[in-house]
Design an enzyme around this catalytic site. Structure first.
Site, short mmCIF file in Angstrom:
data_model
loop_
_atom_site.label_atom_id
_atom_site.label_comp_id
_atom_site.label_asym_id
_atom_site.label_seq_id
_atom_site.Cartn_x
_atom_site.Cartn_y
_atom_site.Cartn_z
N GLN A 50 49.59 -16.02 94.18
CA GLN A 50 48.22 -16.42 94.50
C GLN A 50 47.28 -16.10 93.33
O GLN A 50 47.22 -14.96 92.88
CB GLN A 50 47.75 -15.70 95.79
CG GLN A 50 46.38 -16.13 96.27
CD GLN A 50 46.33 -17.59 96.70
OE1 GLN A 50 47.22 -18.09 97.37
NE2 GLN A 50 45.27 -18.30 96.29
N ASP B 206 54.38 -24.22 93.87
CA ASP B 206 53.08 -24.64 93.34
C ASP B 206 53.23 -25.83 92.37
O ASP B 206 52.26 -26.51 92.07
CB ASP B 206 52.44 -23.48 92.56
CG ASP B 206 51.45 -22.71 93.41
OD1 ASP B 206 50.84 -23.33 94.31
OD2 ASP B 206 51.29 -21.50 93.18
N LYS C 133 48.45 -20.31 104.45
CA LYS C 133 49.77 -20.79 104.01
C LYS C 133 50.86 -20.19 104.87
O LYS C 133 51.81 -20.87 105.27
CB LYS C 133 49.99 -20.44 102.53
CG LYS C 133 49.14 -21.30 101.59
CD LYS C 133 49.07 -20.73 100.18
CE LYS C 133 48.03 -21.47 99.35
NZ LYS C 133 47.74 -20.82 98.07
#
Ligand code: NAP
Length: 287
Positions: free
Chosen positions: A99, A122, A55
């Site tokens: 995460q 997200d 990412k």
């Protein structure tokens, strides 16, 4: 006569779209806004380390700033929440990503609404989920990354969901459920299957498009699909097969001659998820 399936790779999709993101990032920078992503990683779960690095690498490729904050596995709730809130309140931070999974010491925390909705790259916050549920989506909406990546990929390959029978297998909060809403908004007729679904093989055979997202290596064999080279498959699963290699939920070698198109694993849906994170970051920075 059977023919080999078209392979839906992420690379050409990303190659085409990455220039758009780079331009958008450049334009924001020219206005004094450098898109900035903070990735909070607690512990050293090997899969999580790989995902966070990917990412970061991609965000930097488009010209954004990205920092991985690697907290110790033993980090307590108070310290963890302090870090998240610091970034929530920092105007120079546009996107925050926690995460998952969190280590045992923090596993009791519900992360759903920890990140403020406009920085929630997200797309997991209740407010963002509600917008998806209501179909109130705009260009800068925070949509969960894997579903968003699948739609981006389908668009590139000329796959239209409108009016199609789509069977999604797997009802997780990060893939199956949000994807079912997204595709329903795109006028697909969606069936969301799971471990209690009866006669799954009959169901998948009736679909135009099948999305497999269950985390079971090579479970979907020939018997789950028609034998007429007409079905399209998005294989979301990322698993290790017995020989230690990465594989999807579909038995790729076993089915590739009987379906129309399929995403390979690796190099299919996975990179699209990483791409969507940066797309969401640019959207967040635009806001
Ligand atoms: P998850 O939370 O592990 O949930 C699995 C889902 O699959 C559940 O809904 C479960 O049903 C269903 N399921 C399990 N076994 C089944 C079976 N035999 N038949 C029918 N349904 C079954 O799922 P996830 O987090 O979405 O992950 C799924 C897979 O996608 C994993 O391999 C993961 O690594 C991968 N993944 C890939 C990406 C990517 O970018 N490519 C992103 C996220 C996840 P119940 O609800 O009834 O238990």
């Amino acid at each position: 006569m059977q023919k080999e399936a078209k392979l839906l790779y992420a690379q050409p999709v990303i190659e085409k779209q990455v220039e758009v993101l780079k331009d958008e990032c450049k334009s924001l920078k020219s206005k004094g806004i450098t898109p900035c992503l903070k990735v909070i990683l607690v512990g050293n779960n090997p899969g999580s380390v790989i995902y966070t690095n990917s990412k970061k690498k991609f965000a930097e490729k488009i010209g954004a700033n990205c920092e991985i904050i690697n907290l110790d596995e033993s980090t307590g709730e108070e310290e963890f929440l302090k870090v998240v809130n610091e970034f929530n309140n920092d105007d120079l931070v546009h996107g925050i990503l926690i995460q998952l999974p969190l280590p045992k010491s923090l596993s009791q925390i519900d992360t759903t609404d920890l990140v403020v909705p406009h920085k929630d790259v997200d797309g997991f916050h209740y407010e963002n989920v509600a917008k998806l549920y209501r179909g109130q989506l705009g260009e800068t909406s925070m949509i969960p990354c894997t579903p968003k990546g699948i739609v981006t990929m389908a668009k590139y390959y000329g796959i239209d969901f409108a009016g199609k029978n789509v069977v999604i297998v797997g009802r997780s909060l990060i893939v199956g459920k949000p994807l079912s809403l997204l595709l329903s908004n795109l006028n697909a007729t969606v069936t969301l299957a799971h471990s209690k679904t009866q006669n799954l093989k009959d169901l998948t055979k009736t679909a135009d498009i099948i999305v497999t997202a269950i985390g079971s290596p090579k479970l979907f064999t020939k018997e789950y699909f028609r034998d007429d080279n007409s079905q399209i498959i998005f294989d979301v699963g990322i698993n290790r097969s017995e020989d230690g290699k990465l594989c999807g939920d579909c038995d790729f070698a076993n089915i590739k001659d009987q379906v129309a198109a399929i995403t390979p694993v690796p190099k299919g849906v996975g990179p699209m998820t990483i791409f969507s994170v940066s797309q969401n970051l640019i959207s967040a920075a635009k806001k």
